[in-house]
Design a protein around this motif. Sequence first.
Motif, PDB file in Angstrom:
ATOM      1  N   SER A 261       0.842  -1.205   0.000  1.00 41.91           N
ATOM      2  CA  SER A 261       0.000   0.000   0.000  1.00 41.91           C
ATOM      3  C   SER A 261       0.869   1.244   0.000  1.00 41.91           C
ATOM      4  N   LEU A 262       2.001   1.202   0.747  1.00 46.41           N
ATOM      5  CA  LEU A 262       2.908   2.357   0.771  1.00 46.41           C
ATOM      6  C   LEU A 262       3.516   2.576  -0.617  1.00 46.41           C
ATOM      7  N   ALA A 263       3.931   1.454  -1.240  1.00 42.99           N
ATOM      8  CA  ALA A 263       4.581   1.548  -2.551  1.00 42.99           C
ATOM      9  C   ALA A 263       3.618   2.130  -3.589  1.00 42.99           C
ATOM     10  N   THR A 264       2.361   1.713  -3.585  1.00 43.32           N
ATOM     11  CA  THR A 264       1.406   2.248  -4.592  1.00 43.32           C
ATOM     12  C   THR A 264       1.145   3.727  -4.346  1.00 43.32           C
ATOM     13  N   LYS A 265       1.077   4.072  -3.039  1.00 36.29           N
ATOM     14  CA  LYS A 265       0.868   5.494  -2.731  1.00 36.29           C
ATOM     15  C   LYS A 265       2.023   6.318  -3.291  1.00 36.29           C
ATOM     16  N   MET A 266       3.240   5.810  -3.129  1.00 36.27           N
ATOM     17  CA  MET A 266       4.428   6.550  -3.582  1.00 36.27           C
ATOM     18  C   MET A 266       4.443   6.666  -5.095  1.00 36.27           C
ATOM     19  N   LEU A 267       3.993   5.564  -5.755  1.00 37.17           N
ATOM     20  CA  LEU A 267       3.972   5.594  -7.228  1.00 37.17           C
ATOM     21  C   LEU A 267       3.032   6.674  -7.747  1.00 37.17           C
ATOM     22  N   LYS A 268       1.995   6.955  -6.940  1.00 36.74           N
ATOM     23  CA  LYS A 268       1.027   7.966  -7.363  1.00 36.74           C
ATOM     24  C   LYS A 268       1.615   9.370  -7.272  1.00 36.74           C
ATOM     25  N   ARG A 269       2.631   9.530  -6.440  1.00 39.38           N
ATOM     26  CA  ARG A 269       3.172  10.898  -6.234  1.00 39.38           C
ATOM     27  C   ARG A 269       4.085  11.293  -7.403  1.00 39.38           C
ATOM     28  N   GLN A 270       3.615  12.353  -8.128  1.00 39.86           N
ATOM     29  CA  GLN A 270       4.306  12.815  -9.337  1.00 39.86           C
ATOM     30  C   GLN A 270       5.731  13.232  -9.018  1.00 39.86           C
ATOM     31  N   ASP A 271       5.869  14.009  -7.916  1.00 43.46           N
ATOM     32  CA  ASP A 271       7.184  14.572  -7.606  1.00 43.46           C
ATOM     33  C   ASP A 271       8.227  13.466  -7.379  1.00 43.46           C
ATOM     34  N   LEU A 272       7.808  12.401  -6.711  1.00 40.70           N
ATOM     35  CA  LEU A 272       8.772  11.319  -6.460  1.00 40.70           C
ATOM     36  C   LEU A 272       9.070  10.543  -7.735  1.00 40.70           C
ATOM     37  N   ASN A 273       8.010  10.408  -8.558  1.00 43.30           N
ATOM     38  CA  ASN A 273       8.176   9.653  -9.802  1.00 43.30           C
ATOM     39  C   ASN A 273       9.197  10.289 -10.735  1.00 43.30           C
ATOM     40  N   ALA A 274       9.297  11.622 -10.569  1.00 48.00           N
ATOM     41  CA  ALA A 274      10.238  12.332 -11.430  1.00 48.00           C
ATOM     42  C   ALA A 274      11.681  11.923 -11.105  1.00 48.00           C
ATOM     43  N   GLN A 275      11.921  11.480  -9.897  1.00 51.15           N
ATOM     44  CA  GLN A 275      13.300  11.123  -9.502  1.00 51.15           C
ATOM     45  C   GLN A 275      13.782   9.888 -10.265  1.00 51.15           C
ATOM     46  N   ASN A 276      15.045   9.903 -10.520  1.00 53.49           N
ATOM     47  CA  ASN A 276      15.673   8.802 -11.270  1.00 53.49           C
ATOM     48  C   ASN A 276      15.485   7.470 -10.559  1.00 53.49           C
ATOM     49  N   ASN A 277      15.195   6.440 -11.308  1.00 49.21           N
ATOM     50  CA  ASN A 277      15.091   5.040 -10.798  1.00 49.21           C
ATOM     51  C   ASN A 277      14.039   4.824  -9.711  1.00 49.21           C
ATOM     52  N   PHE A 278      13.323   5.844  -9.311  1.00 50.46           N
ATOM     53  CA  PHE A 278      12.396   5.648  -8.191  1.00 50.46           C
ATOM     54  C   PHE A 278      11.317   4.612  -8.517  1.00 50.46           C
ATOM     55  N   ALA A 279      10.680   4.885  -9.713  1.00 48.51           N
ATOM     56  CA  ALA A 279       9.570   3.974 -10.095  1.00 48.51           C
ATOM     57  C   ALA A 279      10.074   2.540 -10.181  1.00 48.51           C
ATOM     58  N   GLU A 280      11.269   2.412 -10.777  1.00 48.32           N
ATOM     59  CA  GLU A 280      11.812   1.065 -10.975  1.00 48.32           C
ATOM     60  C   GLU A 280      12.017   0.312  -9.632  1.00 48.32           C
ATOM     61  N   SER A 281      12.635   1.025  -8.647  1.00 46.65           N
ATOM     62  CA  SER A 281      12.882   0.331  -7.369  1.00 46.65           C
ATOM     63  C   SER A 281      11.573   0.075  -6.622  1.00 46.65           C
ATOM     64  N   THR A 282      10.594   0.997  -6.779  1.00 48.05           N
ATOM     65  CA  THR A 282       9.310   0.760  -6.097  1.00 48.05           C
ATOM     66  C   THR A 282       8.608  -0.447  -6.712  1.00 48.05           C
ATOM     67  N   ILE A 283       8.672  -0.545  -8.016  1.00 51.92           N
ATOM     68  CA  ILE A 283       8.031  -1.707  -8.668  1.00 51.92           C
ATOM     69  C   ILE A 283       8.710  -3.002  -8.216  1.00 51.92           C
ATOM     70  N   GLU A 284      10.040  -2.921  -8.060  1.00 51.80           N
ATOM     71  CA  GLU A 284      10.760  -4.116  -7.563  1.00 51.80           C
ATOM     72  C   GLU A 284      10.270  -4.526  -6.171  1.00 51.80           C
ATOM     73  N   THR A 285      10.055  -3.486  -5.330  1.00 51.51           N
ATOM     74  CA  THR A 285       9.531  -3.776  -3.981  1.00 51.51           C
ATOM     75  C   THR A 285       8.170  -4.443  -4.082  1.00 51.51           C
ATOM     76  N   ILE A 286       7.319  -3.864  -4.965  1.00 51.01           N
ATOM     77  CA  ILE A 286       5.975  -4.445  -5.123  1.00 51.01           C
ATOM     78  C   ILE A 286       6.082  -5.904  -5.570  1.00 51.01           C
ATOM     79  N   GLU A 287       7.009  -6.127  -6.494  1.00 53.23           N
ATOM     80  CA  GLU A 287       7.174  -7.486  -7.012  1.00 53.23           C
ATOM     81  C   GLU A 287       7.612  -8.449  -5.895  1.00 53.23           C
ATOM     82  N   ARG A 288       8.591  -7.989  -5.099  1.00 57.05           N
ATOM     83  CA  ARG A 288       9.096  -8.829  -4.006  1.00 57.05           C
ATOM     84  C   ARG A 288       8.001  -9.193  -2.996  1.00 57.05           C
TER      85      ARG A 288
END
Length: 460
Positions: A261-288
């Motif tokens: 739930s934390l990871a999906t919330k973070m993915l929704k945040r535009q400002d964080l998504n703009a950061q390099n590799n953020f989306a990728e590592s969050t998706i990895e967390t979701i996958e794990r």
Amino acid sequence: MSKKIILLVVASIIGLSALSLIQARLIQNTYALRKEAFIDKTSEIVGKIGSYATPIDSISDAISNTFLKDLDKFTVNLLSKEMLLNRLKAINDSLNPRFISEYKKEIKGKSLNYDLKYHKILQSIILVDSLKTDTLYFDKEAKDLRLVGYDFENDPELRLGTSTWETSRSFERKLSGKTRKGKYDVVFKTVNYMNIDGWNSIILTEMRGLLIFSFCIFLFVIGLFYYSIKNLITQKKIADIKTDFINNITHELKTPLATLSLATKMLKRQDLNAQNNFAESTIETIERQNIRLQKLVDQVLNNSLGYNEIELQKESVSLNDFVLEIVDDFLISNKDIPLTNVMCDYDVLIEVDKFYMSTVLSNILENAVKYGGTELKVQLKHNKGIEIIISDNGIGISKKDIQQIFNKFFRAENKDIHNVKGLGLGLYYSNQIIKAHNGTISVKSEKGKGTTFSIKLPLD
Ligand code: ADP
């Protein structure tokens, strides 16, 4: 054990004891009744001997005639009371051997299956003449003066009953040239006793059926009681295990769900998504976390399979290569754990289901680390079959718990290690898999020192 069960056990023990007491009382009553019936039967036999057996009758007549003549003398003061009794005793003693031999013959004819001994004891002699009533002899307990019969001082005797002999007598006697007439009534009471060697066991033998039946019923009730209580305790244990399991699985599910739930919330945040590799590592967390959830669900689903329901797809693999592969995979996520490998001197081919067997080995390796192991050792041996030994230096398992660790949902209480997650299914499932391979899994452990699991598989 819960208080309720203890209370139930105590109540049942009290109930059982009360029942046993009643049963014992009933048996005692039956024994008393049987004893009475036995005495009645024997009395009848002894009574018949007295009344119908002519030789015995003639002995009795001889005794009574002599006694009456003595009594005549007593009434005219030719004999003292003491002399009268002494003579009575003497005549009985002199005729007793004949009495016993005749009695033996009679008893033989009755074909009794026990040795029946009998004697007569004098209780009272009361003389009534025109002037007075004279008690010549009185022994209420009828213990002292044996007339005819056996002597059985120490043996237990059974009182058969009293016999009374009453007679009126008139006599004439010449005394100093004069004829004296006399008349009196005499009441002569005796008590008959019998003695039978082992009469107690004769009655008990007659009651054998009842005793055996009572004993069996008693055992049956105890068995039933034991079975019910055992069942109750098992039910209670199962209920406790289920509660523990629900608590554990809730606990297990919480972490990945919260992370997701934390990871999906973070993915929704535009400002964080703009950061390099953020989306990728969050998706990895979701996958794990997703994989973790999947694993949990699989464990729960698989635990319902018994070893005979597991469908194996066996293939031939090299033992050394197969185990090495699993150990290598394990080391990827546990880089800092030193692991010693002792491989087989020469490699063997084994027939296993690779998927299931790797689940077993991974379970044991993961547990070793989970339960405090900082150094692991894997040994492979080849004898008649093959043996895979995995040892750790973790917290170990107590003697009390070690017998239960392959039970479904069992988790030892590990106070030394906090917050170790698990459902208590891994070893149960591993055991089922090994059984499906016709092998065995065993464990040796010392609390605080470490644990060793050994898997033995036959070579087909
Ligand atoms: P869990 O999910 O609790 O780990 P397992 O079936 O794998 O369930 O293990 C059952 C219990 O056996 C564990 O809760 C733990 O108490 C004990 N156990 C298993 N492996 C080890 C080990 N290597 N060292 C100490 N205890 C162990």
